[in-house]
Scaffold this motif. Structure first.
Motif, short mmCIF file in Angstrom:
data_model
loop_
_atom_site.label_atom_id
_atom_site.label_comp_id
_atom_site.label_asym_id
_atom_site.label_seq_id
_atom_site.Cartn_x
_atom_site.Cartn_y
_atom_site.Cartn_z
N ARG A 167 -0.64 -2.40 -12.07
CA ARG A 167 -0.62 -1.64 -10.83
C ARG A 167 -1.05 -0.20 -11.03
O ARG A 167 -1.80 0.37 -10.22
N HIS A 215 -7.03 -2.40 0.86
CA HIS A 215 -6.76 -3.55 -0.01
C HIS A 215 -7.05 -4.84 0.72
O HIS A 215 -6.72 -4.99 1.90
N MET A 265 0.80 -1.22 0.00
CA MET A 265 0.00 0.00 0.00
C MET A 265 0.84 1.28 0.00
O MET A 265 0.29 2.37 -0.11
N PRO A 317 3.02 2.44 -2.41
CA PRO A 317 2.86 3.21 -3.65
C PRO A 317 1.45 3.74 -3.85
O PRO A 317 1.26 4.79 -4.46
N VAL A 318 0.45 3.04 -3.33
CA VAL A 318 -0.93 3.55 -3.42
C VAL A 318 -1.04 4.85 -2.63
O VAL A 318 -1.60 5.84 -3.10
N ALA A 323 -6.85 6.99 -6.86
CA ALA A 323 -6.52 8.41 -6.72
C ALA A 323 -7.58 9.29 -7.38
O ALA A 323 -7.97 10.33 -6.82
N ARG A 334 0.72 7.68 -4.43
CA ARG A 334 -0.07 8.15 -5.58
C ARG A 334 -1.21 9.06 -5.11
O ARG A 334 -1.49 10.10 -5.71
N GLU A 378 -3.96 1.96 -8.93
CA GLU A 378 -3.60 3.18 -8.20
C GLU A 378 -4.28 4.41 -8.80
O GLU A 378 -4.76 5.29 -8.07
#
Length: 226
Positions: A189, A103, A45, A47-48, A197, A51, A193
């Motif tokens: 991915r 997630h 999580m 990189p989520v 966002a 973003r 993401e």
């Protein structure tokens, strides 16, 4: 290692007008196993959250929630951690609207917390749910997006469909199917993401969605494929 829930700041602008809580998944491997900040379900999580922070700019405060324990069973669930995090966010930021982005089991926690008064929107990524979960929450006024990969072998798509159908009886909710997406969201991915966002900035910052799928869901579509 701490046995208490923790909030990890990702970006906290001075003039935030909304808050995002990012919720990790992860099943228990042993009784009362504590959450490690380097376990894969937590790292997935990161990189989520980044973003979301980039998309929100100076408008969104973004935090990652580290649960007090791993997993979910009849005795222990992360819902108490989410409630604690919402209270902590209120102490820090006042009564700003909150988006929950989770997630797997974190997606379930987000959906089941959709009825909390602070929660304005929810994004459930590859949520691991039970078919009746949609009847366990009163999410009226909360806007909800579920995102599920067609190659997910962990979370059951049929259950997600049923939950979204139940939620649609009382609030705005939709499902986006990501062609070829897997449970870990490593394949495609950027699509997972980007959808998260875009939905969060549209619902918390009132920005026009860039993603056609998000526009369709906010316009009332029950199911969209990308």
């Amino acid at each position: 290692m701490s046995t208490e829930a923790r909030l990890v700041p990702v970006r906290v602008p001075r003039a935030a007008t909304g808050v995002v809580l990012v919720l990790h998944g992860g099943g228990a491997r042993e009784e009362d196993a504590v959450v490690s900040p380097v376990q894969l379900s937590v790292l997935r999580m990161v990189p989520v959250a980044r973003r979301l922070a980039r998309a929100g700019g100076g408008g969104l405060a973004v935090y990652r929630l580290l649960n007090s324990r791993r997993g979910w069973d009849a005795r222990l669930s992360p819902l108490g951690d989410v409630r604690w995090a919402l209270d902590d966010v209120r102490d820090r930021h006042g009564s700003l609207p909150v988006a929950l982005v989770g997630h797997s089991l974190g997606g379930r926690a987000a959906l089941l917390s959709a009825g909390e008064p602070e929660v304005a929107s929810v994004v459930a990524l590859a949520p691991w749910v039970y078919a009746a979960d949609g009847a366990k929450v009163d999410p009226e006024g909360c806007r909800i997006l579920a995102v599920h990969g067609t190659q997910d072998r962990i979370s059951d798509l049929g259950r997600t469909v049923q939950v979204v159908e139940q939620l649609r009886r009382t609030t705005q909710a939709g499902l986006v199917l990501v062609e070829g997406g897997s449970h870990g969201m490593l394949r495609r991915r950027g699509r997972f993401e980007g959808l998260a966002a875009d939905f969060v900035t549209a619902t918390l910052l009132d920005r026009p969605p860039r993603e056609e799928a998000v526009r369709d869901v906010l316009a009332g579509a029950a199911r969209v494929e990308v």
